[in-house]
Design a protein around this motif. Structure first.
Motif, PDB file in Angstrom:
ATOM      1  N   HIS A   1       0.839  -1.205   0.000  1.00  0.00           N
ATOM      2  CA  HIS A   1       0.000   0.000   0.000  1.00  0.00           C
ATOM      3  C   HIS A   1       0.877   1.260   0.000  1.00  0.00           C
ATOM      4  O   HIS A   1       0.682   2.169  -0.819  1.00  0.00           O
ATOM      5  N   SER A   2       1.849   1.312   0.896  1.00  0.00           N
ATOM      6  CA  SER A   2       2.690   2.505   1.018  1.00  0.00           C
ATOM      7  C   SER A   2       3.565   2.716  -0.205  1.00  0.00           C
ATOM      8  O   SER A   2       3.780   3.856  -0.644  1.00  0.00           O
ATOM      9  N   ALA A   3       4.074   1.628  -0.776  1.00  0.00           N
ATOM     10  CA  ALA A   3       4.878   1.744  -1.991  1.00  0.00           C
ATOM     11  C   ALA A   3       4.059   2.340  -3.118  1.00  0.00           C
ATOM     12  O   ALA A   3       4.549   3.193  -3.882  1.00  0.00           O
ATOM     13  N   ALA A   4       2.813   1.904  -3.251  1.00  0.00           N
ATOM     14  CA  ALA A   4       1.952   2.424  -4.311  1.00  0.00           C
ATOM     15  C   ALA A   4       1.657   3.908  -4.110  1.00  0.00           C
ATOM     16  O   ALA A   4       1.629   4.686  -5.076  1.00  0.00           O
ATOM     17  N   ALA A   5       1.436   4.310  -2.860  1.00  0.00           N
ATOM     18  CA  ALA A   5       1.180   5.730  -2.580  1.00  0.00           C
ATOM     19  C   ALA A   5       2.373   6.577  -3.003  1.00  0.00           C
ATOM     20  O   ALA A   5       2.212   7.656  -3.598  1.00  0.00           O
ATOM     21  N   ALA A   6       3.574   6.098  -2.714  1.00  0.00           N
ATOM     22  CA  ALA A   6       4.776   6.835  -3.109  1.00  0.00           C
ATOM     23  C   ALA A   6       4.935   6.876  -4.618  1.00  0.00           C
ATOM     24  O   ALA A   6       5.344   7.896  -5.191  1.00  0.00           O
ATOM     25  N   ALA A   7       4.616   5.776  -5.279  1.00  0.00           N
ATOM     26  CA  ALA A   7       4.718   5.731  -6.742  1.00  0.00           C
ATOM     27  C   ALA A   7       3.804   6.774  -7.383  1.00  0.00           C
ATOM     28  O   ALA A   7       4.203   7.472  -8.330  1.00  0.00           O
ATOM     29  N   VAL A   8       2.595   6.879  -6.878  1.00  0.00           N
ATOM     30  CA  VAL A   8       1.644   7.852  -7.438  1.00  0.00           C
ATOM     31  C   VAL A   8       2.119   9.276  -7.207  1.00  0.00           C
ATOM     32  O   VAL A   8       2.054  10.124  -8.101  1.00  0.00           O
ATOM     33  N   LEU A   9       2.625   9.574  -6.010  1.00  0.00           N
ATOM     34  CA  LEU A   9       3.152  10.918  -5.740  1.00  0.00           C
ATOM     35  C   LEU A   9       4.323  11.237  -6.649  1.00  0.00           C
ATOM     36  O   LEU A   9       4.447  12.364  -7.163  1.00  0.00           O
ATOM     37  N   ALA A  10       5.202  10.261  -6.882  1.00  0.00           N
ATOM     38  CA  ALA A  10       6.348  10.486  -7.760  1.00  0.00           C
ATOM     39  C   ALA A  10       5.903  10.781  -9.185  1.00  0.00           C
ATOM     40  O   ALA A  10       6.478  11.645  -9.869  1.00  0.00           O
ATOM     41  N   ILE A  11       4.863  10.105  -9.651  1.00  0.00           N
ATOM     42  CA  ILE A  11       4.334  10.363 -10.992  1.00  0.00           C
ATOM     43  C   ILE A  11       3.770  11.777 -11.072  1.00  0.00           C
ATOM     44  O   ILE A  11       4.067  12.534 -12.007  1.00  0.00           O
TER      45      ILE A  11
END
Length: 558
Positions: A519-529
């Motif tokens: 979950h946390s990895a995905a949240a970071a991925a979206v913010l980076a995008i």
């Protein structure tokens, strides 16, 4: 017929949706986030991305989603359940909802279930969570997650680990699977137990145990003379002889014992903790299948087990302690004792092995474990009280129905571990050092299963590597442990084969925590995008706010 037409049209529309973003080729797929893996962390990562409105594709080598969470590990290693939040907690809430339905209780009345969990009650009415469950219920919850969010999943797709990953200027551009499909994304998440995408992209990693000197630890490395659980041969006896003809080294070594020296205490090595299958057994006469006899069954493989029984170990220790009860008169059966379902020493090459060799290792583990159960149930040399108890059980007929009622996932307790932007060690787990940028929490014991079985200088059998050291309270997990070093790859997150020492990973590696980290990895991925950044440059305050809004638990207070 109407249902088939609807399914066909849905498949066509999904294909159009994907290919419209890329080329017209049926072998080309593009999304904002590409997730490689079918584990529980892969599912929670995909759900998080989908709920943000970004596009996501799951590329799963597995046909069945959920990894160990749907592969037999239903007696959840919760640790402190208060720190399990976000989509991980939602998973257990959805499991709870299934067990509120009368039709779920097929093989026993709800009132007959004992409600015992690991350190907690199985069914928590106050918070609407169910921590203990059957494999098929868990798998259905994962499928519900996928269907509810309309997530595209391509199954039985295996990364081309040799030539499939394309990188450019420190970023993954795309990867190809062995079937010839190519997947292009802005961000990538490796949610496999093995860390295959991470490794193929050139990210640094470690296999085996680091020496204690590497991170100034106490519980890493070779641990001869350390006996924390009841999974060792009593050092004060009775002693177990390792030779085919007792006392005669020239007669050869019995199966399951290594002739290699264990190594100096505290030193690092290439060995990883033992694997096994988490069997789902049933004692209901209408829902059990007798333990099958493997095609290459060899009873001499279990001489060590017989010698353990002859020593009287079973008279002092309950051999059935880890037949942990799950609903509907079933078990999650795990390793227990000096000789059990852990196939010790037979997995060292698994993390780096080819797919073909991994398949051999998996089959070897299956043959060993099936053979052991058949041996216990049928060999006349097994003590009668043990044999009678084993015969009460069989494989659950309604679980893993497409795989001969055998779990589809081997318990890969440890494989590759990334050496990332931050390395979690026993110091962070035990609360001796502060953790920067928390993105979730763990709480389980520093837990390693045995790593090897060797012959002591006195000429007896002994196990090594089993460790259990409990932290005083839950601990934070650093964002840096999910991301590579910036000079390696800038658009990859690794929530499962994450950055931790062997012994720290022994605590972090629990399925609820993997779902938190996905979950946390995905949240970071979206913010980076959205910010056009490398994952190493994500604004932590923004990430923290996002995670807390989703119910992630990032810090703990009594």
């Amino acid at each position: 017929m109407k249902t088939k037409i609807i399914l066909f049209l849905t498949t066509v529309l999904l294909s159009i949706n994907i290919t419209d973003r890329g080329s017209a080729s049926s072998n080309y797929f593009e999304a904002d986030v590409i997730i490689y893996g079918g584990t529980s962390a892969a599912v929670t990562a995909a759900v998080k991305v989908a709920r943000t409105g970004q596009s996501v594709i799951m590329v799963s080598p597995d046909i069945h989603l959920g990894g160990l969470s749907s592969g037999g590990l239903g007696f959840t290693d919760t640790g402190n359940k208060e720190v399990i939040g976000g989509l991980s907690r939602e998973f257990y809430q959805r499991v709870y909802e299934y067990y509120q339905q009368d039709e779920t209780w097929q093989w026993q009345d709800r009132s007959e279930y004992g409600n015992r969990g690991q350190g907690t009650t199985a069914l928590d009415e106050e918070f609407g969570t169910m921590w203990i469950f059957e494999p098929h219920i868990a798998e259905q919850v994962f499928e519900d997650f996928i269907n509810d969010e309309g997530i595209t999943v391509l199954r039985d797709e295996w990364l081309d680990r040799k030539d499939g990953v394309v990188t450019e200027d420190g970023r993954i551009v795309s990867f190809e699977t062995l079937s010839g499909k190519r997947f292009k994304g802005k961000m990538f998440i490796d949610a496999t137990y093995e860390g295959d995408l991470m490794a193929a992209a050139g990210v640094s990693y470690h296999v085996g145990r680091e020496s204690n000197d590497t991170y100034d630890e106490e519980w890493n490395g070779v641990q001869t003379g350390v006996y924390h659980h009841n999974h060792f041969f009593p050092p004060d006896g009775p002693h177990i002889d390792p030779y085919v003809s007792p006392g005669d080294p020239s007669s050869g070594i019995i199966g399951g014992v290594s002739v290699a020296p264990p190594g100096e205490k505290g030193s690092g090595d290439h060995r990883v903790q033992a694997y096994c299958f988490r069997m789902c057994l049933s004692d209901h006469p209408d829902n059990k299948v007798p333990f099958p006899k493997p095609d290459n069954y060899e009873p001499s493989q279990y001489i060590l087990l017989l010698r353990l029984f002859e020593s009287g170990w079973h008279e002092r220790n309950n051999f059935f302690t880890k037949y942990d009860e799950i609903p509907n008169r079933k078990t999650d059966t795990n390793n227990h004792g000096p000789v059990s379902t852990d196939y010790m020493g037979m997995n060292y090459d698994y993390p780096e092995a080819s797919y073909e060799r991994r398949e051999q290792i998996i089959q070897e583990h299956e043959d060993y474990q099936k053979g052991m159960m058949y041996f216990l149930a049928n060999d006349p040399r097994v003590p009668r009280e043990i044999q009678n108890e084993v015969k009460r059980w069989g494989l659950a007929k309604d679980e893993f129905t497409d795989n001969g009622n055998w779990p589809h996932q081997l318990y890969i307790r440890e494989a590759r571990r990334m050496i990332g932007d931050f390395v979690m060690t026993e110091h962070e787990v035990l609360g001796n050092r502060e953790v920067p940028k928390s993105i979730g929490m763990g709480s389980y014991t520093l837990d390693s299963h045995n790593v090897q079985r060797y012959i002591t200088p006195e000429g007896y059998v002994q196990n090594e590597g089993d460790i259990g050291v409990s932290p005083d309270q839950p601990y934070e997990i650093a964002y840096g442990s999910l991301i590579p070093k910036k000079d390696e790859i800038q658009n990859l997150l690794v929530p499962v084969a994450m950055s931790a020492s062997h012994i720290a990973f022994g605590s972090i590696r629990m399925e609820p925590v993997f779902m938190v980290l996905g979950h946390s990895a995905a949240a970071a991925a979206v913010l980076a995008i959205r910010e056009g950044q490398a994952v190493q440059d994500v604004n932590y305050n923004d990430l923290r706010n996002d995670l807390e809004a989703d119910g992630q638990v990032l810090e703990y207070s009594d």
